[in-house]
Design an enzyme around this catalytic site. Structure first.
Site, short mmCIF file in Angstrom:
data_model
loop_
_atom_site.label_atom_id
_atom_site.label_comp_id
_atom_site.label_asym_id
_atom_site.label_seq_id
_atom_site.Cartn_x
_atom_site.Cartn_y
_atom_site.Cartn_z
N ASP A 1 -8.00 -5.19 0.06
CA ASP A 1 -8.80 -5.84 -1.63
C ASP A 1 -8.31 -7.43 -1.34
OD1 ASP A 1 -9.40 -3.29 -2.42
OD2 ASP A 1 -7.93 -3.12 -3.08
N HIS B 1 0.29 -1.04 0.01
CA HIS B 1 0.24 0.31 -0.27
C HIS B 1 0.80 0.98 0.22
CE1 HIS B 1 -3.21 2.28 1.43
NE2 HIS B 1 -4.23 2.12 0.75
N1 CMC Z 1 4.17 -7.65 -4.88
C1 CMC Z 1 5.42 -7.77 -5.34
N2 CMC Z 1 6.40 -6.96 -5.10
C2 CMC Z 1 5.63 -5.44 -4.77
C3 CMC Z 1 4.29 -4.66 -4.81
C4 CMC Z 1 3.52 -6.31 -4.85
N3 CMC Z 1 1.70 -6.53 -4.28
N4 CMC Z 1 4.20 -4.20 -4.06
C5 CMC Z 1 5.39 -3.21 -3.87
N5 CMC Z 1 6.77 -4.14 -4.46
C6 CMC Z 1 8.13 -3.89 -4.72
C7 CMC Z 1 8.12 -3.50 -5.48
O1 CMC Z 1 8.37 -3.96 -6.83
C8 CMC Z 1 9.25 -2.31 -4.93
O2 CMC Z 1 9.82 -2.67 -4.85
P1 CMC Z 1 11.43 -2.59 -5.31
O3 CMC Z 1 11.63 -1.56 -4.22
O4 CMC Z 1 12.84 -3.37 -4.61
O5 CMC Z 1 11.73 -1.53 -6.77
C9 CMC Z 1 8.52 -1.88 -3.72
O6 CMC Z 1 7.63 -3.33 -3.66
C10 CMC Z 1 7.72 -0.35 -3.36
O7 CMC Z 1 6.95 -0.73 -4.37
P2 CMC Z 1 6.56 0.31 -5.44
O8 CMC Z 1 5.42 0.27 -6.49
O9 CMC Z 1 6.70 1.53 -5.27
O10 CMC Z 1 5.15 0.73 -4.11
P3 CMC Z 1 3.84 1.93 -4.45
O11 CMC Z 1 4.03 2.44 -2.50
O12 CMC Z 1 4.58 3.30 -5.20
O13 CMC Z 1 2.57 1.09 -4.15
C11 CMC Z 1 0.64 -0.46 -4.72
C12 CMC Z 1 1.95 0.23 -4.02
C13 CMC Z 1 -0.15 -0.97 -3.79
C14 CMC Z 1 0.17 0.71 -5.66
C15 CMC Z 1 2.19 -1.66 -4.99
O14 CMC Z 1 2.43 -1.91 -3.71
C16 CMC Z 1 0.94 -2.42 -5.98
O15 CMC Z 1 0.89 -2.73 -6.64
N6 CMC Z 1 0.10 -3.55 -5.23
C17 CMC Z 1 -0.68 -4.46 -5.94
C18 CMC Z 1 -1.65 -4.11 -6.33
C19 CMC Z 1 -2.61 -3.61 -4.71
O16 CMC Z 1 -2.98 -4.70 -4.34
N7 CMC Z 1 -3.19 -2.52 -4.75
C20 CMC Z 1 -4.35 -2.19 -4.18
C21 CMC Z 1 -4.37 -1.04 -2.54
S1 CMC Z 1 -5.03 -1.18 -1.76
C22 CMC Z 1 -6.66 -0.14 -2.20
C23 CMC Z 1 -6.63 1.43 -2.68
O17 CMC Z 1 -6.49 1.67 -1.22
O18 CMC Z 1 -6.83 1.39 -3.36
#
Ligand code: CMC
Length: 430
Positions: A365, A307
């Protein structure tokens, strides 16, 4: 507390006022920075940018705290109901009995939608995703209620738009599903509560008596409460940004619905179930999928994990996990293979260094998809359910933005394109 911060730029000292919120969150006010220095700030994805001051929702991602108008989400999920929470978010205080009865009555009186909206719905192919239908039909309300597009609207007109939207979105949402499966549309029943009426419109047939299951109604109330607001997330920021141009409430919420549809936002609950089904179809080896999620050469992510703001745990996930257990128990679905895969994934990820180091925990989710599946909600409707829940938050944020007379939202950029060059006629291009 420091009242200002000093920025030293080209040997000159620039004073940036410090703003502090009621929960002691602090910000530098950079509103005059460009005028004073020619510089703007750059923050891709707004990871560190406060776009507004808001009194609606407090969220502390490090501590796992979520409160609506000061009330902890845990108390609201346990003791309140969705309409009361909607009133709280939109009007700022818990309603008295008379206020609640009136709010509920008003919403109940507006559940029918104009028959011409049925004709628009008829024009959609049955394969249309219900989120596309939802955003289109919510936007179409501007055509049926043209006073709503006036740049300045009275309090009475706004209240009317609010109850109309709260009432009609559930009819539109249920009908978008009925359309997708070719079933007859079911008209609302005003003797039922908000959630019971929605389930009735989704699942009943004109040919049969429909029994309302109180376990399902209670779970739905809880799910909608948990989704009702989440401060300045992608869809809410969209609603505020669109509304800041004096666009109508219906048009702004329609834009928010489209933002929510994205798989990195509300679309994730659908993706979670599709991921669990794909793992099951692949033989159910969760370790293989955990490895895929960790592989930097593989674009697969574990949906329902991670998140942007919760870096400890998602308090909504804790409540919803308990609710999922209760619902599955009550509905006799404790042994579902998808649940088993979900539990294995959760355990594996919570003990894996990759996920621990990156503070990737199950989010709301991850479990909401499992409950929706158990309640019989079709997968394509999951994000629509999220939109139903988020509506009061969008309305409250739009209303606050208007009441605070916030200026039109218009970010700056750092241009990285070509420098000036002369137009080349097509015949002379290489
Ligand atoms: N599976 C594997 N690796 C992950 C995941 C995941 N679900 N989420 C983040 N990472 C890794 C990412 O690859 C990165 O690794 P590194 O530092 O080695 O490059 C690190 O964790 C940080 O990720 P980020 O994408 O920079 O984090 P963010 O804060 O920009 O993204 C997120 C948050 C929710 C978009 C992301 O965690 C994600 O894509 N999760 C899966 C989709 C999901 O479940 N979304 C629902 C969010 S909750 C409902 C809402 O409020 O909308």
């Amino acid at each position: 507390m420091a009242e200002s911060a000093e920025l030293i730029l080209d040997g000159k000292s620039i004073s940036l006022p410090v703003i502090e919120g009621t929960e002691h969150e602090k910000a530098f006010d950079i509103g005059k920075l460009r005028d004073q220095t020619g510089y703007v700030t750059l923050d891709s994805g707004y990871k560190n940018t406060g776009a507004t001051k808001s009194a609606i929702t407090f969220l502390d991602g490090e501590e796992g705290i979520l409160r609506y108008r000061g009330y902890p989400i845990e108390q609201l999920a346990e003791k309140s109901n969705f309409l009361e929470v909607a009133y709280l978010l939109i009007y700022g205080a818990l309603p008295t009995q008379a206020e609640f009865d009136n709010f509920k009555y008003q919403i109940t009186q507006h559940t029918l939608i104009h028959e011409d909206i049925r004709k628009i719905l008829d024009g959609f192919p049955s394969s249309a995703h219900p989120m596309g239908i939802l955003s289109s039909l919510v936007c179409s309300l501007t055509a049926f209620y043209p006073k709503s597009i006036a740049p300045e609207i009275s309090k009475e007109e706004l209240d009317l738009n609010i109850v109309r939207l709260m009432a009609k979105i559930s009819t539109i949402a249920a009908w978008s599903y009925k359309n997708s499966v070719g079933h007859p549309l079911i008209y609302p029943r005003n003797d039922l509560d908000y959630c019971a009426n929605f389930l009735y419109m989704m699942f009943s047939f004109p040919t049969e008596k429909y029994e309302i299951n109180p376990v399902v109604v209670s779970a739905l109330n809880k799910l909608l409460i948990l989704h009702a607001d989440h401060e300045q997330n992608c869809s809410t920021s969209t609603v505020r940004l669109v509304g800041s141009a004096n666009a109508s409430l219906y048009g702004s919420v329609s834009a928010g619905i489209n933002a929510l549809w994205g798989p990195l936002h509300g679309g994730a609950n659908q993706e979670v179930i599709e991921m669990l089904e794909a793992i099951e179809a692949d033989g159910g080896d969760t370790s293989k999928w955990i490895a895929k999620a960790k592989d930097k050469n593989d674009s697969f992510r574990l949906m329902g994990f991670g998140h942007r703001v919760y870096k400890n745990f998602d308090p909504r996930a804790t409540i919803i996990k308990k609710a999922a257990d209760e619902v599955l128990q009550a509905l006799g679905l404790k042994d579902s293979p998808l649940l088993k895969i979900a539990q294995e994934l959760e355990q594996a990820a919570l003990t894996d260094q990759y996920f621990i180091e990156r503070k990737l925990y199950p989010n709301v989710d991850f479990y909401s998809g499992i409950i929706y599946k158990a309640l019989g909600i079709p997968t394509e409707m999951f994000t629509v359910m999220f939109a139903l829940g988020r509506l009061p938050g969008w309305i409250a944020q739009w209303k606050e933005m208007r009441e605070n007379k916030e200026p039109i939202g218009r970010p700056r950029q750092i241009y990285t394109g070509e420098l000036e060059r002369d137009y080349v006629p097509m015949s002379e291009r290489a």
